[in-house]
Design a protein around this motif. Structure first.
Motif, PDB file in Angstrom:
ATOM      1  N   UNK B 106       0.682  -1.123  -0.047  1.00 48.87           N
ATOM      2  CA  UNK B 106      -0.083   0.035   0.058  1.00 48.87           C
ATOM      3  C   UNK B 106       0.905   1.234  -0.157  1.00 48.87           C
ATOM      4  N   UNK B 126       1.958   7.318  -0.110  1.00 48.24           N
ATOM      5  CA  UNK B 126       0.939   6.507   0.267  1.00 48.24           C
ATOM      6  C   UNK B 126      -0.483   6.863   0.192  1.00 48.24           C
ATOM      7  N   UNK B 127      -0.462   7.783  -0.676  1.00 47.38           N
ATOM      8  CA  UNK B 127      -1.907   8.627  -1.133  1.00 47.38           C
ATOM      9  C   UNK B 127      -2.559   7.899  -1.945  1.00 47.38           C
ATOM     10  N   UNK B 128      -1.904   7.112  -3.156  1.00 48.17           N
ATOM     11  CA  UNK B 128      -2.507   7.048  -4.450  1.00 48.17           C
ATOM     12  C   UNK B 128      -2.074   5.356  -4.524  1.00 48.17           C
ATOM     13  N   UNK B 129      -2.921   4.728  -4.955  1.00 44.32           N
ATOM     14  CA  UNK B 129      -2.727   3.084  -5.158  1.00 44.32           C
ATOM     15  C   UNK B 129      -1.792   3.033  -6.121  1.00 44.32           C
ATOM     16  N   UNK B 132       1.887   1.290  -6.261  1.00 43.10           N
ATOM     17  CA  UNK B 132       2.091   0.682  -5.035  1.00 43.10           C
ATOM     18  C   UNK B 132       1.452  -1.118  -5.487  1.00 43.10           C
ATOM     19  N   UNK B 134      -0.827  -2.664  -4.372  1.00 44.22           N
ATOM     20  CA  UNK B 134      -2.318  -2.597  -4.763  1.00 44.22           C
ATOM     21  C   UNK B 134      -2.699  -2.509  -6.275  1.00 44.22           C
ATOM     22  N   UNK B 138      -5.007  -5.226  -8.060  1.00 45.97           N
ATOM     23  CA  UNK B 138      -6.439  -4.510  -8.983  1.00 45.97           C
ATOM     24  C   UNK B 138      -5.990  -5.188 -10.509  1.00 45.97           C
ATOM     25  N   UNK B 167      -4.738   6.383 -12.332  1.00 41.43           N
ATOM     26  CA  UNK B 167      -5.637   6.135 -11.443  1.00 41.43           C
ATOM     27  C   UNK B 167      -6.011   4.462 -11.647  1.00 41.43           C
ATOM     28  N   UNK B 168      -5.580   3.579 -10.432  1.00 36.36           N
ATOM     29  CA  UNK B 168      -5.968   2.190 -10.493  1.00 36.36           C
ATOM     30  C   UNK B 168      -7.318   1.881 -11.052  1.00 36.36           C
ATOM     31  N   UNK B 169      -8.377   2.685 -10.637  1.00 34.34           N
ATOM     32  CA  UNK B 169      -9.746   2.498 -10.811  1.00 34.34           C
ATOM     33  C   UNK B 169      -9.874   2.611 -12.520  1.00 34.34           C
ATOM     34  N   UNK B 170      -9.379   3.621 -12.891  1.00 31.71           N
ATOM     35  CA  UNK B 170      -9.726   3.793 -14.331  1.00 31.71           C
ATOM     36  C   UNK B 170      -8.637   2.912 -15.105  1.00 31.71           C
ATOM     37  N   UNK B 172      -8.198  -0.077 -14.426  1.00 32.70           N
ATOM     38  CA  UNK B 172      -9.130  -1.208 -14.396  1.00 32.70           C
ATOM     39  C   UNK B 172      -9.868  -1.309 -15.661  1.00 32.70           C
ATOM     40  N   UNK B 173     -10.774  -0.264 -15.864  1.00 31.06           N
ATOM     41  CA  UNK B 173     -11.483  -0.144 -16.841  1.00 31.06           C
ATOM     42  C   UNK B 173     -10.858  -0.216 -18.232  1.00 31.06           C
TER      43      UNK B 173
END
Lengths: 257, 262
Positions: B106, B126-129, B132, B134, B138, B167-170, B172-173
């Motif tokens: 993390x 340690x602010x943004x995945x 890291x 994580x 993902x 961004x990890x979330x984006x 992922x998409x």
């Protein structure tokens, strides 16, 4: 004049059919990998609902992340322009717009004639976006529609310290494991997201009357939190706020066709 | 003389036992719901495997998440920051090391140490995945790969696919979209490792790199990330001669030894 506005967002695609500035029909569907098909189906169903044929449409303006994927588009417009156009027509008293979509957070400062004076966008990071709320809600086994109800029942919202959606998801799970209630966790998430949004707004706004647009504008508790944080006069968007971009696109099509 | 170091990370927990200047035993486990439970589980595991009990340990130092709580509960006699522990541990296993790149579950840290293993400078995310472990987790979920497969799979790629989102979330998409459009899994995996290395590289350049460079933490086990990072930094990135995940706990055990000698 009949105009069509298509807003292909990261999570939802929206279309608005307008005649001389009045909304005839508006529809939304989930965005899939096949955006051309999504929009085609939306438009066809609006046409059959209103009895209008495709060749009667004078202009089609597309916007949003997938604006290049609308085959019938006659013009592409930036999202910020479309949202500003919609607000200047529908909420003329608001000089400031906060638009929260699935994958973006935008603050727009308007001048007296509805022109854009300044704006800020975050579409690089999920912090503050609808996706953030969606991820947290999913971890709590809620659907996005259940966010309001859950947060409304909160007694003592938890503290979510991460701005990163991935880390916040872990925080949510930790709170679940510690036995915190779904309501208190969801309310804590909303509080955190609202804080991210309002800090962006404060970066360019100085207390203007404002409206909230975008899909997250449909979540009552988010609207309340943002209003409370900012303390500025709030002007409610009179249409479904999720359609602001598509409405603006259709309005711009009417001007420039 | 036996000393122990406990390092609780976000995803895994480690314990190292040092006996008179050499590593006697170590253990790594997946974390439990609390730091304290992780500390208990990892020490019990390492003790039982080596016929030891807590009483045999002369001094124990904790580091990582909840290091102070672990000390307050009497598990350790002292706690030291993970930055110092990683610096100390890395310089001990490779004395020429001046830069430690530690990529954990993390966070990501780049630590500069002097010839005594003392902290000279550091930078941390340690602010943004993104950047890291994580992020890789993902990505592996989407790719349906195990974390330890990501490196080897990426090596067969001929045309890595650049991941444009940070961004990890984006991301992922984005990766999901590549899979749906039939892109090669090895090429996506290589792109993921490149994106990861790019973030670490950006952080490392902010604090500056001094040779020798060592990479520690779980992500150091990913050969794809390590190769890319070497290419970007233009230096050899060395692997520690022990499990790269235990460096923090090792540093803690070494600080414990120093305390005893005082």
């Amino acid at each position: 004049m009949i105009t069509l506005g298509c807003d292909v967002g990261s999570i939802f695609s929206k279309a608005v059919l307008m005649k001389d500035g009045e909304i005839l029909s508006k529809k939304v569907t989930g965005t899939t990998g096949e955006m051309e098909k999504d929009i085609g189906e939306l438009v066809n169903s609006m046409l059959s609902d209103t009895g209008i044929s495709q060749n009667e449409i004078d202009s089609c303006v597309s916007t949003g992340q997938g604006k290049d994927r609308v085959p019938m588009s006659s013009k592409k417009e930036d999202e910020t322009q479309c949202i500003a156009r919609a607000a200047s027509s529908l909420t003329p008293d608001a000089r400031f717009i906060i638009n929260i979509g699935g994958q973006s957070v935008r603050s727009i400062l308007l001048g007296g004639d509805g022109e854009i004076i300044d704006f800020a966008t975050n579409d690089k990071c999920a912090a503050g976006s609808g996706r953030f709320l969606e991820i947290a809600a999913k971890a709590l086994e809620l659907d996005v529609g259940g966010v309001d109800k859950a947060a409304g029942e909160a007694k003592k919202p938890v503290d979510i310290s991460s701005q990163c959606a991935v880390f916040a998801e872990s925080e949510v799970i930790t709170h679940v494991n510690e036995g915190k209630s779904v309501a208190d966790i969801m309310a804590g998430v909303c509080k955190g997201v609202a804080k991210t949004i309002t800090s962006q707004a404060r970066g360019i706004g100085t207390g203007e009357a404002f409206t909230i647009t975008g899909g997250v504008g449909k979540i009552n508790c988010m609207v309340q939190l943002i209003c409370k944080n900012l303390g500025w006069d709030f002007v409610e968007f009179p249409e479904d706020p999720q359609f602001a971009g598509a409405i603006g696109a259709a309005l711009l099509g009417g001007e420039k066709a | 003389m036996l000393t122990a170091g406990i390092d609780i990370g976000s995803l895994s927990a480690q314990a190292v036992i040092v006996e008179s200047g050499s590593i006697k035993a170590y253990k790594s486990i997946r974390v439990k719901p609390s730091s304290l439970e992780s500390a208990k589980a990892v020490t019990e595991a390492v003790f039982s495997e080596n016929g030891l009990t807590f009483k045999d340990i002369d001094f124990c130092v904790s580091t990582g998440y909840g290091r102070d709580k672990i000390q307050a509960e009497g598990f350790s006699k002292m706690n030291v920051s993970e930055i110092s522990c990683h610096g100390r541990g890395a310089q001990w296993v490779l004395p020429d090391v001046r830069t430690v790149i530690d990529v954990g579950g993390q966070d990501c840290k780049v630590i500069r140490v002097n010839d005594k293993g003392e902290l000279a400078d550091f930078i941390m995310n340690d602010k943004c995945a993104g950047g890291t472990g994580r992020f890789l987790e993902v990505m592996c979920d989407v790719l349906d790969l195990k974390l330890d497969e990501l490196g080897p799979v990426s090596l067969s790629s001929r045309n890595p696919i650049k991941i444009t989102n940070r961004c990890s979330i984006y991301s992922e998409t984005e990766v999901l979209h590549y899979l749906q459009t039939g892109k090669n899994k090895a090429d996506i995996a290589a792109g993921v490792n490149m994106a990861m290395a790019e973030r670490v590289n950006a952080l490392a350049r902010q604090v500056g790199i001094e040779k020798e460079v060592v990479m520690t933490g779980g992500v150091a086990k990913n050969v794809g990330v390590k190769n890319e990072l070497e290419r970007m930094l233009g230096v050899t990135v060395r692997a520690p001669p022990v499990d790269p995940q235990i460096i923090g706990a090792l540093g803690a055990a070494l600080f414990a030894e120093e305390e005893l000698k005082k």
